[in-house]
Design a protein around this motif. Sequence first.
Motif, PDB file in Angstrom:
ATOM      1  N   UNK A 260       7.979 -11.033  -0.803  1.00 41.13           N
ATOM      2  CA  UNK A 260       8.780  -9.945  -0.255  1.00 41.13           C
ATOM      3  C   UNK A 260       7.856  -9.013   0.517  1.00 41.13           C
ATOM      4  N   UNK A 261       8.285  -8.614   1.696  1.00 42.95           N
ATOM      5  CA  UNK A 261       7.524  -7.667   2.492  1.00 42.95           C
ATOM      6  C   UNK A 261       7.339  -6.381   1.697  1.00 42.95           C
ATOM      7  N   UNK A 262       6.096  -5.874   1.663  1.00 42.06           N
ATOM      8  CA  UNK A 262       5.803  -4.688   0.864  1.00 42.06           C
ATOM      9  C   UNK A 262       6.576  -3.472   1.348  1.00 42.06           C
ATOM     10  N   UNK A 263       6.878  -3.416   2.633  1.00 39.87           N
ATOM     11  CA  UNK A 263       7.652  -2.276   3.149  1.00 39.87           C
ATOM     12  C   UNK A 263       9.024  -2.197   2.489  1.00 39.87           C
ATOM     13  N   UNK A 264       9.614  -3.352   2.211  1.00 37.35           N
ATOM     14  CA  UNK A 264      10.922  -3.353   1.554  1.00 37.35           C
ATOM     15  C   UNK A 264      10.812  -2.798   0.125  1.00 37.35           C
TER      16      UNK A 264
ATOM     17  N   UNK B 111       2.097 -20.123   9.459  1.00 33.97           N
ATOM     18  CA  UNK B 111       0.641 -19.980   9.467  1.00 33.97           C
ATOM     19  C   UNK B 111       0.205 -18.741   8.689  1.00 33.97           C
ATOM     20  N   UNK B 112       0.950 -17.646   8.851  1.00 37.39           N
ATOM     21  CA  UNK B 112       0.642 -16.426   8.100  1.00 37.39           C
ATOM     22  C   UNK B 112       0.782 -16.661   6.603  1.00 37.39           C
ATOM     23  N   UNK B 113       1.809 -17.413   6.220  1.00 35.28           N
ATOM     24  CA  UNK B 113       1.988 -17.749   4.803  1.00 35.28           C
ATOM     25  C   UNK B 113       0.817 -18.583   4.287  1.00 35.28           C
TER      26      UNK B 113
ATOM     27  N   UNK C 207       7.786  -4.159 -10.443  1.00 35.87           N
ATOM     28  CA  UNK C 207       7.684  -5.041  -9.281  1.00 35.87           C
ATOM     29  C   UNK C 207       6.382  -4.775  -8.533  1.00 35.87           C
ATOM     30  N   UNK C 208       6.000  -3.509  -8.447  1.00 35.23           N
ATOM     31  CA  UNK C 208       4.781  -3.150  -7.722  1.00 35.23           C
ATOM     32  C   UNK C 208       3.523  -3.328  -8.553  1.00 35.23           C
TER      33      UNK C 208
END
Length: 754
Positions: free
Chosen positions: A361-365, A8-10, A419-420
């Motif tokens: 990809x999770x931004x924290x990673x 659902x978040x996706x 990437x960012x």
Amino acid sequence: MDAFEAIKATFFQECDELLAELESKLMLLEQGQTDLETINAVFRAVHSVKGGAGAFGLEALVRFAHVFETLMDELRGGRKPCDAVTIKTLLRASDVLADHIQAAQGLAPPVDEERSAGLVQELELLTHGGEAPPAVEEEEEDDFGFTPMAFDAPLDDPALAVEAPAADAAPAGQSGWRIVFKPHGRMYGSANEAGLLLREVGRLGPITVSVDEAALPTLDVLVAEDGYLTWTIDLVADVDEKAVREVFDFVEADCDLTITPLGGAPALVFEEEPPAVLPASDELDIAALLAKAAAGAAPETPAAAPAPAPAPQSVAPQSVAPAPVAAQVSAPEPAPAPAAAPIPPAQVATPVAPAPVTIRVDLDRVDRLINVVGELVIQQAMLSQRVLESGLARSSGIALGMEDLELLTREIQDSVMAIRAQPVKSVFQRMPRLVREVADMVSKQVRLVTSGEDTEVDKTVVERLAEPITHMLRNAIDHGLETPEERIAAGKPAEGTVRLAALHRSGRIVIEIADDGRGINRERVKKIAVDKGLIAADAALTDEQIDNLIFLPGFSTAAVVSDISGRGVGMDVVRRSIQALGGRISISSVPGKGSTFTLSLPLTLAVLDGMVVTAADQTLIAPLPAIVESLTPQESDLHYVGGLDPVIRFRDRFLPLIDVALTMGFRETPMVPSEGVAVVVETEGGQQAALLFDAIQGQRQVVIKSLETNYRQVEGVAAATILGDGRVALILDVDVLVTDMRRKSPRSDFKLAS
């Protein structure tokens, strides 16, 4: 988070992308680009939102999206004109659709039912022209030539099978596809309709449609939510299989779907289910069957069943196993001799190039990766420093290895930063809705023009751009632009224009917000600042200084407090937000013609190419993009204004010479210019000056560390970094040094220990 919530978040992440696409395409429609491709893009975005919302049971969102989608289907079918009234309604509908999505996420309260229902009524009026919406069955009759049947016999009477036109194998040699499509009940539950899917296939080319209702039960046991019909569509068109499958993208998991080529293999039906994928060697067998059939000898087949059966399904090498059907074989008519040549394998199945693969990809990673690479850069600089201090020759193996390591580290750094990097489009696409809402609130006609949306910048910068841009656009519309009556009286068009642009300049990103309004009334601005006690009544200010008064906390030119302005907050928030990003803001205004606000920001908050310099006993970093040239001052080129302020001749011009160590408080007395090095720098506004340092150590890429976060904000210092020897070095804010600090007396309140 369980699997369902993760999906659902996706979905909501995809909704953000779909809303951005919807907004951009609607803006193209508003600008007159009403081609079929643009209209189709709007339809697909709304359809995708509706399909996903149906899967998660978001009924309010599904109902609104369905009405929106229906109107778009009429527009792309050419049955309704895409005029100005319709486009304006679509723009408001996209706003309500976004509100429904926000409400479904729990980020906003439920959408006002009265507002949503009113817009639904407008959409339906545009769709049906004020008449009652036609039934789905009538739409299907119009599109596919169906004829209503009177059911005098029971629905399971075999005699009814002759009422449905048979979709036998197409004539040999015709290019196209046979599509066998059987919806499941859950497909209808997710707000998808078979009629719309069949209509979409019809847009690819001429089609022949037959329906098998053999599984349809009697009315007393019929379940309305189940799917009983099987559709067979023969599409005669030179299109690839990918184009056909795109029609069924959102329902493929909710139906039985088989797509096989026409005019190639005969329609073979097995008594048992065929394998999902035939071996590659079967391509030759199919070609041999064709050759044998063309010579007049029918291939060996199982006995044909006498009872009527659903439309036969062709089996091709790429076929997916269909549901079991009655055994039946349809051999093609004998073809002329030239057609008997075997079909090369390349013509049987054309390989499709794989689509680009993307991952979320999770931004924290990514942030952790950025930090690790930053530490790698620092360690590499330390190793280089140790090698340099050891006195090794530049031709030694260790020195050469360190050079290779430096190049590799730089490549890793650039790759990670890429990437960012993302375009500012994600911010720009939020603004048209804001402009429409504010313009409606102040009863002004406003057109937003954007450019440079693909300009890339670090994601951290992009995320923090939305707030200041929002404030400035609201300010431009509320204060900058005149009312339609005032504009007409001034000889301007009634519709005002606000321009939002992004571009790269000197290693930084520049955002410009310009309007063609009344400009800044400097007399009124100064009077308000005096009345509020922000400046002295006898203060002598330049035009530039008066313009910058609007950035003072508590300053406002609004006569009354409203939802838009007048509360004394806004532009001061903008300036603080920009300064927190290591940027600056400037104003250019011409009374009666408009104003331009320019934001200058670093491309990234992580790394910087700089020149390592020495001032007194301190090592500093001067940003490389701001440096024009370095030179050794000569006595003949030095002059003093008023006997105090030094200037230096540079290419037939005189530039201020700023002793950085003295200005920053690192030294009590000025140095002799001829004993140092002058570095000519240029500000974002194009102003040049020469900064005087003791020496230049070299060029280096450094990792930016926030000084404000770890210490406090220091005027003239943008950030800090860690040098190869472990010491902290300050990164200079060239614009502040040139435009502000050279007007002030030397400082002694900020000193660093050696």
